[in-house]
Design a protein around this motif. Sequence first.
Motif, mmCIF file in Angstrom:
data_model
loop_
_atom_site.group_PDB
_atom_site.id
_atom_site.type_symbol
_atom_site.label_atom_id
_atom_site.label_comp_id
_atom_site.label_asym_id
_atom_site.label_seq_id
_atom_site.Cartn_x
_atom_site.Cartn_y
_atom_site.Cartn_z
ATOM 1 N N ASP A 87 -5.130 -1.830 1.006
ATOM 2 C CA ASP A 87 -4.950 -2.725 2.149
ATOM 3 C C ASP A 87 -3.468 -2.994 2.376
ATOM 4 O O ASP A 87 -2.681 -3.092 1.425
ATOM 5 N N ILE A 88 -3.120 -3.137 3.639
ATOM 6 C CA ILE A 88 -1.780 -3.541 4.057
ATOM 7 C C ILE A 88 -1.944 -4.863 4.785
ATOM 8 O O ILE A 88 -2.815 -5.000 5.650
ATOM 9 N N LEU A 97 5.601 -7.650 4.587
ATOM 10 C CA LEU A 97 4.450 -6.759 4.471
ATOM 11 C C LEU A 97 4.042 -6.709 3.009
ATOM 12 O O LEU A 97 4.891 -6.776 2.114
ATOM 13 N N VAL A 98 2.753 -6.556 2.773
ATOM 14 C CA VAL A 98 2.219 -6.438 1.419
ATOM 15 C C VAL A 98 1.368 -5.170 1.372
ATOM 16 O O VAL A 98 0.508 -4.970 2.225
ATOM 17 N N PHE A 99 1.633 -4.336 0.392
ATOM 18 C CA PHE A 99 0.882 -3.097 0.173
ATOM 19 C C PHE A 99 0.166 -3.248 -1.168
ATOM 20 O O PHE A 99 0.813 -3.251 -2.211
ATOM 21 N N TYR A 100 -1.151 -3.371 -1.149
ATOM 22 C CA TYR A 100 -1.905 -3.591 -2.386
ATOM 23 C C TYR A 100 -2.310 -2.267 -3.017
ATOM 24 O O TYR A 100 -2.893 -1.419 -2.366
ATOM 25 N N TYR A 101 -2.009 -2.126 -4.320
ATOM 26 C CA TYR A 101 -2.422 -0.936 -5.050
ATOM 27 C C TYR A 101 -3.424 -1.269 -6.155
ATOM 28 O O TYR A 101 -3.831 -0.395 -6.924
ATOM 29 N N ALA A 102 -3.843 -2.521 -6.234
ATOM 30 C CA ALA A 102 -4.864 -2.945 -7.190
ATOM 31 C C ALA A 102 -5.658 -4.074 -6.534
ATOM 32 O O ALA A 102 -5.330 -4.525 -5.437
ATOM 33 N N ASP A 103 -6.695 -4.535 -7.221
ATOM 34 C CA ASP A 103 -7.554 -5.583 -6.663
ATOM 35 C C ASP A 103 -6.756 -6.829 -6.308
ATOM 36 O O ASP A 103 -5.764 -7.161 -6.964
ATOM 37 N N TYR A 104 -7.216 -7.518 -5.278
ATOM 38 C CA TYR A 104 -6.636 -8.786 -4.853
ATOM 39 C C TYR A 104 -7.710 -9.579 -4.137
ATOM 40 O O TYR A 104 -8.792 -9.071 -3.857
ATOM 41 N N HIS A 105 -7.406 -10.829 -3.833
ATOM 42 C CA HIS A 105 -8.324 -11.691 -3.100
ATOM 43 C C HIS A 105 -7.588 -12.334 -1.936
ATOM 44 O O HIS A 105 -6.377 -12.574 -2.014
ATOM 45 N N TYR A 106 -8.334 -12.618 -0.890
ATOM 46 C CA TYR A 106 -7.760 -13.299 0.264
ATOM 47 C C TYR A 106 -7.031 -14.567 -0.187
ATOM 48 O O TYR A 106 -7.466 -15.256 -1.102
ATOM 49 N N TRP A 107 -5.910 -14.847 0.478
ATOM 50 C CA TRP A 107 -5.117 -16.032 0.209
ATOM 51 C C TRP A 107 -4.690 -16.608 1.550
ATOM 52 O O TRP A 107 -4.357 -15.839 2.455
ATOM 53 N N PRO A 108 -4.687 -17.929 1.740
ATOM 54 C CA PRO A 108 -4.248 -18.491 3.019
ATOM 55 C C PRO A 108 -2.852 -17.990 3.403
ATOM 56 O O PRO A 108 -1.957 -17.931 2.565
ATOM 57 N N GLY A 109 -2.693 -17.613 4.653
ATOM 58 C CA GLY A 109 -1.430 -17.064 5.139
ATOM 59 C C GLY A 109 -1.381 -15.552 5.114
ATOM 60 O O GLY A 109 -0.441 -14.949 5.618
ATOM 61 N N LEU A 110 -2.392 -14.923 4.522
ATOM 62 C CA LEU A 110 -2.458 -13.463 4.445
ATOM 63 C C LEU A 110 -3.246 -12.934 5.638
ATOM 64 O O LEU A 110 -4.349 -13.404 5.910
ATOM 65 N N ILE A 111 -2.669 -11.989 6.365
ATOM 66 C CA ILE A 111 -3.305 -11.401 7.542
ATOM 67 C C ILE A 111 -3.381 -9.895 7.318
ATOM 68 O O ILE A 111 -2.345 -9.235 7.165
ATOM 69 N N GLY A 118 -5.138 7.692 2.676
ATOM 70 C CA GLY A 118 -5.355 8.676 1.625
ATOM 71 C C GLY A 118 -5.314 8.146 0.217
ATOM 72 O O GLY A 118 -5.043 8.884 -0.713
ATOM 73 N N GLY A 119 -5.555 6.882 0.016
ATOM 74 C CA GLY A 119 -5.537 6.331 -1.325
ATOM 75 C C GLY A 119 -4.215 5.674 -1.669
ATOM 76 O O GLY A 119 -3.262 5.677 -0.886
ATOM 77 N N ILE A 120 -4.146 5.129 -2.867
ATOM 78 C CA ILE A 120 -3.020 4.288 -3.279
ATOM 79 C C ILE A 120 -1.930 5.016 -4.065
ATOM 80 O O ILE A 120 -0.925 4.411 -4.402
ATOM 81 N N THR A 121 -2.084 6.286 -4.329
ATOM 82 C CA THR A 121 -1.149 7.012 -5.193
ATOM 83 C C THR A 121 0.317 6.790 -4.836
ATOM 84 O O THR A 121 1.127 6.540 -5.736
ATOM 85 N N PRO A 122 0.732 6.846 -3.566
ATOM 86 C CA PRO A 122 2.152 6.606 -3.275
ATOM 87 C C PRO A 122 2.648 5.244 -3.753
ATOM 88 O O PRO A 122 3.812 5.100 -4.130
ATOM 89 N N LEU A 123 1.788 4.256 -3.772
ATOM 90 C CA LEU A 123 2.208 2.907 -4.150
ATOM 91 C C LEU A 123 2.396 2.738 -5.653
ATOM 92 O O LEU A 123 2.931 1.726 -6.099
#
Length: 137
Positions: A87-88, A97-111, A118-123
């Motif tokens: 997710d971005i 900007l936030v680029f997630y490469y592992a699990d995360y949860h919604y947080w207020p202020g996050l859109i 193609g997957g998270i490998t570049p990150l």
Amino acid sequence: MWPRVIGASGPAWGQGTEKPFMKFEFAFSGQMFTATLLDNPTTRDFVSMLPLTLKIDDYSTNEKIAHLPRKLTEAGSGIFGNEAPGDIAYFAPWGNLVFYYADYHYWPGLIRLGRLDGGITPLLTRGQFPLTATLAG
């Protein structure tokens, strides 16, 4: 009128209210990857700034961040589900900007803006690098 991605594929997002919008490309550390953006006001504001050259850097244990030259509209905000690596998002309080490469949860202020195609490998490349963001064409 913004262009729409026709026949975009990928994991389903949210509760059926998020729709694919367009593709864009990122490049850093010799790697290029694409993402499908979602159709919301925050994403459209982000697209209006492209092309961009930023710095991407490691943050925490599950994400990379890149600070934008200005804050984006928060009109696209709202609680979302189906969070997943790849997710971005835009974190409104910091204007980055936030680029997630592992699990995360919604947080207020996050859109959520979109998801990598193609997957998270570049990150997984550690360190700080110049990052370019352009519309895919």
